[in-house]
Design a protein around this motif. Sequence first.
Motif, PDB file in Angstrom:
ATOM      1  N   ALA A   1      18.489 -13.195 -44.167  1.00 13.88           N
ATOM      2  CA  ALA A   1      18.543 -12.865 -45.594  1.00 13.88           C
ATOM      3  C   ALA A   1      17.305 -13.381 -46.312  1.00 13.88           C
ATOM      4  CB  ALA A   1      19.811 -13.439 -46.213  1.00 13.88           C
ATOM      5  N   LYS A   2      16.890 -14.571 -45.970  1.00 14.39           N
ATOM      6  CA  LYS A   2      15.682 -15.134 -46.595  1.00 14.39           C
ATOM      7  C   LYS A   2      14.443 -14.340 -46.178  1.00 14.39           C
ATOM      8  CE  LYS A   2      13.166 -19.416 -47.242  1.00 14.39           C
ATOM      9  NZ  LYS A   2      13.081 -20.839 -46.940  1.00 14.39           N
TER      10      LYS A   2
ATOM     11  N   ASN B   1      10.112  -9.340 -50.445  1.00 15.59           N
ATOM     12  CA  ASN B   1       9.408  -8.179 -49.896  1.00 15.59           C
ATOM     13  C   ASN B   1       9.474  -7.005 -50.872  1.00 15.59           C
ATOM     14  OD1 ASN B   1       9.022  -9.114 -46.927  1.00 15.59           O
ATOM     15  ND2 ASN B   1      11.167  -9.529 -47.371  1.00 15.59           N
ATOM     16  N   PRO B   2       8.904  -7.164 -52.054  1.00 13.76           N
ATOM     17  CA  PRO B   2       9.019  -6.093 -53.049  1.00 13.76           C
ATOM     18  C   PRO B   2       8.398  -4.782 -52.556  1.00 13.76           C
ATOM     19  CG  PRO B   2       7.481  -7.789 -53.787  1.00 13.76           C
ATOM     20  CD  PRO B   2       8.082  -8.269 -52.513  1.00 13.76           C
ATOM     21  N   GLY B   3       9.177  -3.714 -52.690  1.00 18.13           N
ATOM     22  CA  GLY B   3       8.693  -2.393 -52.320  1.00 18.13           C
ATOM     23  C   GLY B   3       8.765  -2.062 -50.839  1.00 18.13           C
ATOM     24  N   ASP B   4       9.212  -2.993 -50.022  1.00 16.81           N
ATOM     25  CA  ASP B   4       9.292  -2.778 -48.570  1.00 16.81           C
ATOM     26  C   ASP B   4      10.678  -2.230 -48.225  1.00 16.81           C
ATOM     27  OD1 ASP B   4       9.413  -2.872 -45.796  1.00 16.81           O
ATOM     28  OD2 ASP B   4       8.463  -4.846 -45.662  1.00 16.81           O
ATOM     29  N   LYS B   5      10.757  -0.925 -48.011  1.00 14.11           N
ATOM     30  CA  LYS B   5      12.049  -0.269 -47.741  1.00 14.11           C
ATOM     31  C   LYS B   5      12.651  -0.706 -46.410  1.00 14.11           C
ATOM     32  CE  LYS B   5      12.309   2.153 -51.470  1.00 14.11           C
ATOM     33  NZ  LYS B   5      13.253   1.779 -52.491  1.00 14.11           N
ATOM     34  N   GLU B   6      11.811  -0.964 -45.425  1.00 14.31           N
ATOM     35  CA  GLU B   6      12.320  -1.401 -44.123  1.00 14.31           C
ATOM     36  C   GLU B   6      12.973  -2.773 -44.235  1.00 14.31           C
ATOM     37  OE1 GLU B   6      10.781  -2.321 -39.599  1.00 14.31           O
ATOM     38  OE2 GLU B   6       9.533  -1.094 -40.911  1.00 14.31           O
ATOM     39  N   ALA B   7      12.337  -3.684 -44.962  1.00 10.61           N
ATOM     40  CA  ALA B   7      12.905  -5.014 -45.169  1.00 10.61           C
ATOM     41  C   ALA B   7      14.210  -4.913 -45.954  1.00 10.61           C
ATOM     42  CB  ALA B   7      11.916  -5.913 -45.900  1.00 10.61           C
ATOM     43  N   GLU B   8      14.239  -4.037 -46.946  1.00 11.20           N
ATOM     44  CA  GLU B   8      15.456  -3.838 -47.738  1.00 11.20           C
ATOM     45  C   GLU B   8      16.597  -3.345 -46.850  1.00 11.20           C
ATOM     46  OE1 GLU B   8      17.059  -1.079 -51.427  1.00 11.20           O
ATOM     47  OE2 GLU B   8      14.902  -1.285 -51.114  1.00 11.20           O
ATOM     48  N   GLN B   9      16.304  -2.418 -45.944  1.00 15.27           N
ATOM     49  CA  GLN B   9      17.325  -1.886 -45.039  1.00 15.27           C
ATOM     50  C   GLN B   9      17.823  -2.971 -44.088  1.00 15.27           C
ATOM     51  OE1 GLN B   9      18.772   1.047 -45.305  1.00 15.27           O
ATOM     52  NE2 GLN B   9      20.146   0.467 -43.663  1.00 15.27           N
ATOM     53  N   LYS B  10      16.917  -3.786 -43.582  1.00 19.66           N
ATOM     54  CA  LYS B  10      17.319  -4.879 -42.685  1.00 19.66           C
ATOM     55  C   LYS B  10      18.156  -5.917 -43.422  1.00 19.66           C
ATOM     56  CE  LYS B  10      13.642  -4.418 -39.316  1.00 19.66           C
ATOM     57  NZ  LYS B  10      12.586  -5.067 -38.559  1.00 19.66           N
ATOM     58  N   PHE B  11      17.832  -6.168 -44.683  1.00 21.52           N
ATOM     59  CA  PHE B  11      18.612  -7.089 -45.496  1.00 21.52           C
ATOM     60  C   PHE B  11      20.039  -6.557 -45.674  1.00 21.52           C
ATOM     61  CE2 PHE B  11      20.227  -8.408 -49.668  1.00 21.52           C
ATOM     62  CZ  PHE B  11      20.206  -9.778 -49.515  1.00 21.52           C
TER      63      PHE B  11
ATOM     64  N   GLU C   1      21.606  -4.414 -43.770  1.00 23.32           N
ATOM     65  CA  GLU C   1      22.269  -4.416 -42.470  1.00 23.32           C
ATOM     66  C   GLU C   1      22.771  -5.819 -42.116  1.00 23.32           C
ATOM     67  OE1 GLU C   1      21.327  -2.070 -38.386  1.00 23.32           O
ATOM     68  OE2 GLU C   1      19.730  -3.377 -39.096  1.00 23.32           O
ATOM     69  N   ALA C   2      21.958  -6.833 -42.354  1.00 21.33           N
ATOM     70  CA  ALA C   2      22.362  -8.213 -42.087  1.00 21.33           C
ATOM     71  C   ALA C   2      23.514  -8.624 -42.990  1.00 21.33           C
ATOM     72  CB  ALA C   2      21.176  -9.160 -42.271  1.00 21.33           C
ATOM     73  N   SER C   3      23.470  -8.199 -44.246  1.00 22.95           N
ATOM     74  CA  SER C   3      24.547  -8.527 -45.184  1.00 22.95           C
ATOM     75  C   SER C   3      25.856  -7.887 -44.759  1.00 22.95           C
ATOM     76  CB  SER C   3      24.177  -8.075 -46.599  1.00 22.95           C
ATOM     77  OG  SER C   3      23.053  -8.786 -47.054  1.00 22.95           O
ATOM     78  N   GLU C   4      25.784  -6.653 -44.313  1.00 25.06           N
ATOM     79  CA  GLU C   4      26.972  -5.950 -43.844  1.00 25.06           C
ATOM     80  C   GLU C   4      27.545  -6.634 -42.600  1.00 25.06           C
ATOM     81  OE1 GLU C   4      27.721  -1.662 -41.852  1.00 25.06           O
ATOM     82  OE2 GLU C   4      26.656  -1.631 -43.770  1.00 25.06           O
ATOM     83  N   ALA C   5      26.672  -7.009 -41.678  1.00 26.61           N
ATOM     84  CA  ALA C   5      27.114  -7.697 -40.462  1.00 26.61           C
ATOM     85  C   ALA C   5      27.780  -9.020 -40.809  1.00 26.61           C
ATOM     86  CB  ALA C   5      25.926  -7.923 -39.529  1.00 26.61           C
ATOM     87  N   TYR C   6      27.179  -9.756 -41.717  1.00 24.89           N
ATOM     88  CA  TYR C   6      27.745 -11.046 -42.110  1.00 24.89           C
ATOM     89  C   TYR C   6      29.095 -10.868 -42.804  1.00 24.89           C
ATOM     90  CZ  TYR C   6      28.320 -15.640 -44.167  1.00 24.89           C
ATOM     91  OH  TYR C   6      28.824 -16.866 -44.531  1.00 24.89           O
ATOM     92  N   ALA C   7      29.228  -9.836 -43.626  1.00 23.87           N
ATOM     93  CA  ALA C   7      30.493  -9.589 -44.323  1.00 23.87           C
ATOM     94  C   ALA C   7      31.630  -9.364 -43.334  1.00 23.87           C
ATOM     95  CB  ALA C   7      30.357  -8.382 -45.249  1.00 23.87           C
ATOM     96  N   ILE C   8      31.348  -8.733 -42.226  1.00 21.16           N
ATOM     97  CA  ILE C   8      32.385  -8.485 -41.218  1.00 21.16           C
ATOM     98  C   ILE C   8      32.611  -9.717 -40.348  1.00 21.16           C
ATOM     99  CG2 ILE C   8      33.008  -7.092 -39.183  1.00 21.16           C
ATOM    100  CD1 ILE C   8      33.141  -5.612 -41.903  1.00 21.16           C
ATOM    101  N   LEU C   9      31.544 -10.296 -39.840  1.00 21.02           N
ATOM    102  CA  LEU C   9      31.692 -11.395 -38.873  1.00 21.02           C
ATOM    103  C   LEU C   9      32.117 -12.710 -39.506  1.00 21.02           C
ATOM    104  CD1 LEU C   9      28.678 -10.686 -36.500  1.00 21.02           C
ATOM    105  CD2 LEU C   9      31.058  -9.934 -36.296  1.00 21.02           C
ATOM    106  N   SER C  10      31.920 -12.877 -40.799  1.00 15.95           N
ATOM    107  CA  SER C  10      32.310 -14.135 -41.446  1.00 15.95           C
ATOM    108  C   SER C  10      33.773 -14.122 -41.879  1.00 15.95           C
ATOM    109  CB  SER C  10      31.429 -14.406 -42.664  1.00 15.95           C
ATOM    110  OG  SER C  10      31.631 -13.411 -43.647  1.00 15.95           O
TER     111      SER C  10
END
Length: 91
Positions: A52-53, A60-70, A72-81
């Motif tokens: 997340a950090k 990463n302003p304007g970086d769409k790939e970083a936004e997508q990875k963020f 995806e990680a948030s979604e994974a954490y929401a399920i696994l936590s």
Amino acid sequence: MGVRLYRGRDSRSFDERWMTDMAETKRDYYEVLGVDKNADDSAIKSAYRKLAKKYHPDMNPGDKEAEQKFKEASEAYAILSDADKRRKYDQ
């Protein structure tokens, strides 16, 4: 990725349908966070916070790939936590 509308009778709950949809369309959540399937809550939280950090849109302003990875990680954490969601995901 399309949105599925559930009409008619479906005996599965919304969460069960959602988990089925996610399993069909997403990467493995353990892989996303880079943890083992036997990872404990603290390892999952630590891995999520690190990603997340690294990929946070403010870092990463304007970086769409970083936004997508963020996301995806948030979604994974929401399920696994969440113990119930993780149990359903692991089935």
